[in-house]
Design a protein around this motif. Structure first.
Motif, short mmCIF file in Angstrom:
data_model
loop_
_atom_site.label_atom_id
_atom_site.label_comp_id
_atom_site.label_asym_id
_atom_site.label_seq_id
_atom_site.Cartn_x
_atom_site.Cartn_y
_atom_site.Cartn_z
N SER A 115 0.87 -1.17 0.00
CA SER A 115 0.00 0.00 0.00
C SER A 115 0.90 1.22 0.00
N THR A 116 0.54 2.22 -0.79
CA THR A 116 1.40 3.39 -0.92
C THR A 116 0.58 4.55 -1.48
N TYR A 117 1.22 5.70 -1.60
CA TYR A 117 0.56 6.87 -2.20
C TYR A 117 1.05 7.01 -3.63
N LEU A 118 0.10 7.10 -4.55
CA LEU A 118 0.40 7.06 -5.97
C LEU A 118 0.01 8.37 -6.65
N THR A 119 0.61 8.63 -7.77
CA THR A 119 0.45 9.82 -8.60
C THR A 119 0.99 11.05 -7.87
N LYS A 120 1.12 12.13 -8.61
CA LYS A 120 1.62 13.37 -8.02
C LYS A 120 0.68 13.93 -6.96
#
Length: 212
Positions: A115-120
């Motif tokens: 799980s992670t933070y994606l896109t700008k």
């Protein structure tokens, strides 16, 4: 040392000058002959940018496929979820999504997930890495209200790492359109249990809720 410098100062200055000239020439050549250009794509749902080593091969309102000359494939699928799933967070849905992928692709081996933070815009989501035959597939999934976006990048094992940064840049530049829009009947309205990731990449025969 001082005597050496005094004796060779002209040679040293000449060598430094040559190095500077060569460096400037190399930089100019890189600027002049670098043919990589950034292209923009947008519809009333989302927009993104990609370099010209990728070419759009298939396009519809909810599905976009880009191909690379080195056999890399990017697919972006936007799905409108049923009301039952609208208020679920992606952590709740991820197991069902993974199950759907594995059910439709028995030869896929899940190498890892995070799980992670994606896109700008730092949208919370998941990265999944699969392997099958001589290929690798990375799937990235984000959710925004009743919209689920599935981004997949596939390439042969020899080229996967080479094209990875370029593929990730495409998804990193993904952003939802600011236009006020409503999904229409042309968009897939399905349940997450039907998510599948076909290995044959036959976009023309895409089933419901398919990433290919």
């Amino acid at each position: 040392m001082k005597k050496f410098l005094d004796k060779n100062i002209k040679k040293i200055i000449l060598m430094v000058s040559i190095l500077l000239v060569v460096s400037i020439l190399v930089l100019l050549c890189l600027l002049l002959f670098n043919k990589s250009k950034i292209k923009e794509y947008s519809n009333n749902i989302y927009s993104l940018s990609y370099d010209n080593s990728w070419v759009i091969s298939k396009e519809s309102k909810s599905n976009l496929t880009l191909k690379h000359s080195d056999n890399g494939i990017i697919n972006i699928k936007v799905i409108e979820l049923d009301e039952d799933y609208k208020y679920d967070n992606i952590d709740t849905l991820i197991d069902e999504i993974i199950y759907g992928i594995s059910k439709q692709n028995s030869d896929y081996v899940l190498l890892g997930q995070e799980s992670t933070y994606l896109t700008k815009n730092n949208i919370y989501g998941y990265k999944l890495l699969y392997e099958y035959k001589d290929k690798q597939v990375m799937v990235m999934i984000i959710k925004d209200s009743n919209k689920l976006v599935a981004f997949s990048y596939e390439a042969g094992t020899d080229y996967f790492d080479i094209l990875l940064d370029s593929a990730l840049n495409v998804f990193n530049n993904f952003k939802f359109s600011k236009l006020d829009y409503k999904y229409n009947s042309k968009l897939d309205k399905v349940k997450t249990s039907k998510l599948n990731l076909k290995a044959d990449n036959k976009v023309d025969s895409v089933n419901e809720y398919q990433i290919s």
